[in-house]
Motif scaffolding. Structure first.
Motif, PDB file in Angstrom:
ATOM      1  N   PRO A  32      31.859  36.915   5.387  1.00 50.98           N
ATOM      2  CA  PRO A  32      31.968  35.964   6.498  1.00 50.98           C
ATOM      3  C   PRO A  32      31.227  36.504   7.723  1.00 50.98           C
ATOM      4  O   PRO A  32      31.080  37.714   7.895  1.00 50.98           O
ATOM      5  CB  PRO A  32      33.481  35.894   6.754  1.00 50.98           C
ATOM      6  N   PRO A  33      30.740  35.612   8.601  1.00 49.24           N
ATOM      7  CA  PRO A  33      30.015  36.068   9.793  1.00 49.24           C
ATOM      8  C   PRO A  33      30.933  36.837  10.736  1.00 49.24           C
ATOM      9  O   PRO A  33      32.139  36.563  10.805  1.00 49.24           O
ATOM     10  CB  PRO A  33      29.530  34.756  10.420  1.00 49.24           C
ATOM     11  N   ALA A  34      30.366  37.799  11.444  1.00 54.08           N
ATOM     12  CA  ALA A  34      31.159  38.595  12.386  1.00 54.08           C
ATOM     13  C   ALA A  34      31.627  37.756  13.564  1.00 54.08           C
ATOM     14  O   ALA A  34      32.669  38.031  14.159  1.00 54.08           O
ATOM     15  CB  ALA A  34      30.335  39.789  12.862  1.00 54.08           C
ATOM     16  N   MET A  35      30.839  36.739  13.915  1.00 51.83           N
ATOM     17  CA  MET A  35      31.201  35.846  15.016  1.00 51.83           C
ATOM     18  C   MET A  35      31.019  34.397  14.561  1.00 51.83           C
ATOM     19  O   MET A  35      29.963  34.050  14.046  1.00 51.83           O
ATOM     20  CB  MET A  35      30.330  36.119  16.251  1.00 51.83           C
ATOM     21  N   ASP A  36      32.061  33.574  14.762  1.00 51.59           N
ATOM     22  CA  ASP A  36      31.912  32.154  14.439  1.00 51.59           C
ATOM     23  C   ASP A  36      31.416  31.395  15.666  1.00 51.59           C
ATOM     24  O   ASP A  36      31.203  31.982  16.742  1.00 51.59           O
ATOM     25  CB  ASP A  36      33.227  31.576  13.911  1.00 51.59           C
ATOM     26  N   ALA A  37      31.237  30.087  15.509  1.00 50.17           N
ATOM     27  CA  ALA A  37      30.668  29.281  16.590  1.00 50.17           C
ATOM     28  C   ALA A  37      31.532  29.317  17.842  1.00 50.17           C
ATOM     29  O   ALA A  37      31.016  29.356  18.979  1.00 50.17           O
ATOM     30  CB  ALA A  37      30.493  27.842  16.115  1.00 50.17           C
ATOM     31  N   GLU A  38      32.857  29.342  17.661  1.00 46.59           N
ATOM     32  CA  GLU A  38      33.771  29.374  18.813  1.00 46.59           C
ATOM     33  C   GLU A  38      33.622  30.672  19.604  1.00 46.59           C
ATOM     34  O   GLU A  38      33.623  30.676  20.841  1.00 46.59           O
ATOM     35  CB  GLU A  38      35.209  29.206  18.327  1.00 46.59           C
ATOM     36  N   MET A  39      33.478  31.793  18.882  1.00 48.17           N
ATOM     37  CA  MET A  39      33.315  33.090  19.554  1.00 48.17           C
ATOM     38  C   MET A  39      31.994  33.150  20.300  1.00 48.17           C
ATOM     39  O   MET A  39      31.913  33.708  21.399  1.00 48.17           O
ATOM     40  CB  MET A  39      33.411  34.219  18.521  1.00 48.17           C
ATOM     41  N   VAL A  40      30.948  32.601  19.694  1.00 43.57           N
ATOM     42  CA  VAL A  40      29.638  32.596  20.355  1.00 43.57           C
ATOM     43  C   VAL A  40      29.700  31.778  21.642  1.00 43.57           C
ATOM     44  O   VAL A  40      29.188  32.206  22.700  1.00 43.57           O
ATOM     45  CB  VAL A  40      28.557  32.037  19.404  1.00 43.57           C
ATOM     46  N   GLU A  41      30.349  30.631  21.589  1.00 39.50           N
ATOM     47  CA  GLU A  41      30.476  29.787  22.788  1.00 39.50           C
ATOM     48  C   GLU A  41      31.295  30.488  23.864  1.00 39.50           C
ATOM     49  O   GLU A  41      30.966  30.416  25.056  1.00 39.50           O
ATOM     50  CB  GLU A  41      31.137  28.462  22.398  1.00 39.50           C
ATOM     51  N   ARG A  42      32.327  31.190  23.453  1.00 36.00           N
ATOM     52  CA  ARG A  42      33.144  31.931  24.423  1.00 36.00           C
ATOM     53  C   ARG A  42      32.344  33.049  25.068  1.00 36.00           C
ATOM     54  O   ARG A  42      32.452  33.294  26.265  1.00 36.00           O
ATOM     55  CB  ARG A  42      34.379  32.498  23.724  1.00 36.00           C
ATOM     56  N   ALA A  43      31.532  33.730  24.244  1.00 39.70           N
ATOM     57  CA  ALA A  43      30.687  34.795  24.781  1.00 39.70           C
ATOM     58  C   ALA A  43      29.726  34.244  25.825  1.00 39.70           C
ATOM     59  O   ALA A  43      29.465  34.879  26.859  1.00 39.70           O
ATOM     60  CB  ALA A  43      29.927  35.483  23.652  1.00 39.70           C
ATOM     61  N   ARG A  44      29.197  33.058  25.577  1.00 47.30           N
ATOM     62  CA  ARG A  44      28.250  32.451  26.514  1.00 47.30           C
ATOM     63  C   ARG A  44      28.953  32.052  27.828  1.00 47.30           C
ATOM     64  O   ARG A  44      28.360  32.159  28.905  1.00 47.30           O
ATOM     65  CB  ARG A  44      27.573  31.254  25.869  1.00 47.30           C
ATOM     66  N   ARG A  45      30.206  31.611  27.724  1.00 46.20           N
ATOM     67  CA  ARG A  45      30.942  31.285  28.946  1.00 46.20           C
ATOM     68  C   ARG A  45      31.215  32.544  29.758  1.00 46.20           C
ATOM     69  O   ARG A  45      31.100  32.546  30.997  1.00 46.20           O
ATOM     70  CB  ARG A  45      32.264  30.594  28.589  1.00 46.20           C
ATOM     71  N   LEU A  46      31.558  33.621  29.061  1.00 44.70           N
ATOM     72  CA  LEU A  46      31.799  34.889  29.758  1.00 44.70           C
ATOM     73  C   LEU A  46      30.519  35.427  30.381  1.00 44.70           C
ATOM     74  O   LEU A  46      30.538  36.076  31.438  1.00 44.70           O
ATOM     75  CB  LEU A  46      32.377  35.918  28.772  1.00 44.70           C
ATOM     76  N   LEU A  47      29.420  35.170  29.709  1.00 40.21           N
ATOM     77  CA  LEU A  47      28.114  35.627  30.195  1.00 40.21           C
ATOM     78  C   LEU A  47      27.816  35.100  31.591  1.00 40.21           C
ATOM     79  O   LEU A  47      27.139  35.757  32.398  1.00 40.21           O
ATOM     80  CB  LEU A  47      27.027  35.185  29.209  1.00 40.21           C
ATOM     81  N   ALA A  48      28.348  33.927  31.908  1.00 36.85           N
ATOM     82  CA  ALA A  48      28.085  33.307  33.210  1.00 36.85           C
ATOM     83  C   ALA A  48      28.920  33.921  34.328  1.00 36.85           C
ATOM     84  O   ALA A  48      28.707  33.610  35.509  1.00 36.85           O
ATOM     85  CB  ALA A  48      28.349  31.807  33.125  1.00 36.85           C
ATOM     86  N   GLN A  49      29.875  34.782  33.977  1.00 41.65           N
ATOM     87  CA  GLN A  49      30.733  35.381  35.000  1.00 41.65           C
ATOM     88  C   GLN A  49      30.145  36.710  35.461  1.00 41.65           C
ATOM     89  O   GLN A  49      29.961  37.616  34.647  1.00 41.65           O
ATOM     90  CB  GLN A  49      32.141  35.588  34.435  1.00 41.65           C
ATOM     91  N   PRO A  50      29.839  36.837  36.756  1.00 48.69           N
ATOM     92  CA  PRO A  50      29.137  38.019  37.276  1.00 48.69           C
ATOM     93  C   PRO A  50      29.835  39.346  36.989  1.00 48.69           C
ATOM     94  O   PRO A  50      29.184  40.377  36.846  1.00 48.69           O
ATOM     95  CB  PRO A  50      29.063  37.745  38.786  1.00 48.69           C
ATOM     96  N   GLU A  51      31.183  39.315  36.939  1.00 51.83           N
ATOM     97  CA  GLU A  51      31.901  40.580  36.781  1.00 51.83           C
ATOM     98  C   GLU A  51      31.910  41.101  35.343  1.00 51.83           C
ATOM     99  O   GLU A  51      32.308  42.237  35.083  1.00 51.83           O
ATOM    100  CB  GLU A  51      33.356  40.425  37.257  1.00 51.83           C
ATOM    101  N   GLU A  52      31.448  40.283  34.380  1.00 56.68           N
ATOM    102  CA  GLU A  52      31.472  40.683  32.985  1.00 56.68           C
ATOM    103  C   GLU A  52      30.193  41.424  32.592  1.00 56.68           C
ATOM    104  O   GLU A  52      29.106  41.095  33.047  1.00 56.68           O
ATOM    105  CB  GLU A  52      31.643  39.462  32.079  1.00 56.68           C
ATOM    106  N   THR A  53      30.365  42.446  31.750  1.00 60.02           N
ATOM    107  CA  THR A  53      29.230  43.196  31.196  1.00 60.02           C
ATOM    108  C   THR A  53      29.178  42.986  29.686  1.00 60.02           C
ATOM    109  O   THR A  53      30.121  42.448  29.085  1.00 60.02           O
ATOM    110  CB  THR A  53      29.372  44.701  31.483  1.00 60.02           C
ATOM    111  N   VAL A  54      28.095  43.416  29.079  1.00 65.89           N
ATOM    112  CA  VAL A  54      27.978  43.308  27.622  1.00 65.89           C
ATOM    113  C   VAL A  54      29.132  44.045  26.942  1.00 65.89           C
ATOM    114  O   VAL A  54      29.754  43.542  26.005  1.00 65.89           O
ATOM    115  CB  VAL A  54      26.621  43.868  27.144  1.00 65.89           C
ATOM    116  N   SER A  55      29.424  45.240  27.418  1.00 65.49           N
ATOM    117  CA  SER A  55      30.502  46.037  26.819  1.00 65.49           C
ATOM    118  C   SER A  55      31.853  45.355  26.964  1.00 65.49           C
ATOM    119  O   SER A  55      32.660  45.334  26.027  1.00 65.49           O
ATOM    120  CB  SER A  55      30.554  47.426  27.455  1.00 65.49           C
ATOM    121  N   SER A  56      32.123  44.785  28.141  1.00 67.71           N
ATOM    122  CA  SER A  56      33.419  44.151  28.361  1.00 67.71           C
ATOM    123  C   SER A  56      33.569  42.891  27.498  1.00 67.71           C
ATOM    124  O   SER A  56      34.637  42.617  26.963  1.00 67.71           O
ATOM    125  CB  SER A  56      33.609  43.810  29.840  1.00 67.71           C
TER     126      SER A  56
END
Length: 214
Positions: free
Chosen positions: A154-178
């Motif tokens: 199975p994929p390590a990330m599903d579509a829901e996780m990818v979308e969540r990652a993209r939403r977090l990406l828009a938040q200035p305080e978030e880093t790749v590691s976080s």
């Protein structure tokens, strides 16, 4: 692959050599050793290992000790082989070396016409089972594909996780590691499924730049 010639009876002209095995160190080999000695074996090799263990040093030493004309003797087939295919392979190898094989419990002896016939049947059965497994596996895969079922890991990330990652990406305080830690994946996995992170990580002021990266 075992051929008909591999299963021809070998002439017994040499020494009887025994092999015994028990599954654990707590079990006793005395009964096997006594039966093999009474059958005429001048030397008996023994292992205290599970039959599932592919590394059986005393079996390897026993097979190396055998010479053309000798016969390998075991108390029962399950003491020697891990499976039917394993048995056919070992006995076929012995035949190519002109070494006989005998199992006391099953009264099988490849130096006799009866033993030859039995191993013909064993070899045919092993091939039949292998073909059934291959056929069944192929049919199962074809049926899964027809249902649209995804095969493999199975994929390590599903579509829901990818979308969540993209939403977090828009938040200035978030880093790749976080973001990776929050989603329970590695940074490499996150970069794989959200490739825009790679582009953004090189841009000054990007909201998802990992401040811990050197």
């Amino acid at each position: 692959m075992t051929t008909t010639d591999d299963l021809l009876p070998a002439a017994r002209t040499g020494t009887l050599v025994g092999y015994g095995r028990v599954s654990t160190k707590d079990q006793n080999l005395d009964r096997q050793i006594r039966a093999l000695t009474e059958a005429g074996c001048i030397r008996v090799f023994t292992d205290k290992l599970s039959g599932k263990n592919t590394d059986r040093p005393e079996l390897a030493a026993c097979l190396d000790y055998l010479r053309p004309g000798d016969t390998l003797v075991v108390l029962s087939l399950d003491r020697l082989a891990r499976s039917l295919q394993d048995l056919i392979t070992i006995v076929g190898d012995l035949r190519r070396r002109e070494v006989g094989f005998r199992s006391l419990h099953e009264a099988l002896d490849t130096t006799t016409p009866g033993g030859r016939l039995v191993f013909h049947v064993f070899a045919a059965l092993a091939e039949f089972i292998r073909e059934l497994i291959v056929e069944g596996t192929n049919e199962g895969l074809a049926a899964a594909r027809a249902r649209g079922q995804r095969l493999g890991r199975p994929p390590a990330m599903d579509a829901e996780m990818v979308e969540r990652a993209r939403r977090l990406l828009a938040q200035p305080e978030e880093t790749v590691s976080s973001i990776a830690k929050l989603l329970g994946v590695s940074r490499a996995t996150l970069y794989k499924y959200v490739p825009e992170l790679l582009a953004g990580s090189g841009a000054p002021g990007s909201p998802a730049v990992d401040q811990q990266a050197g």
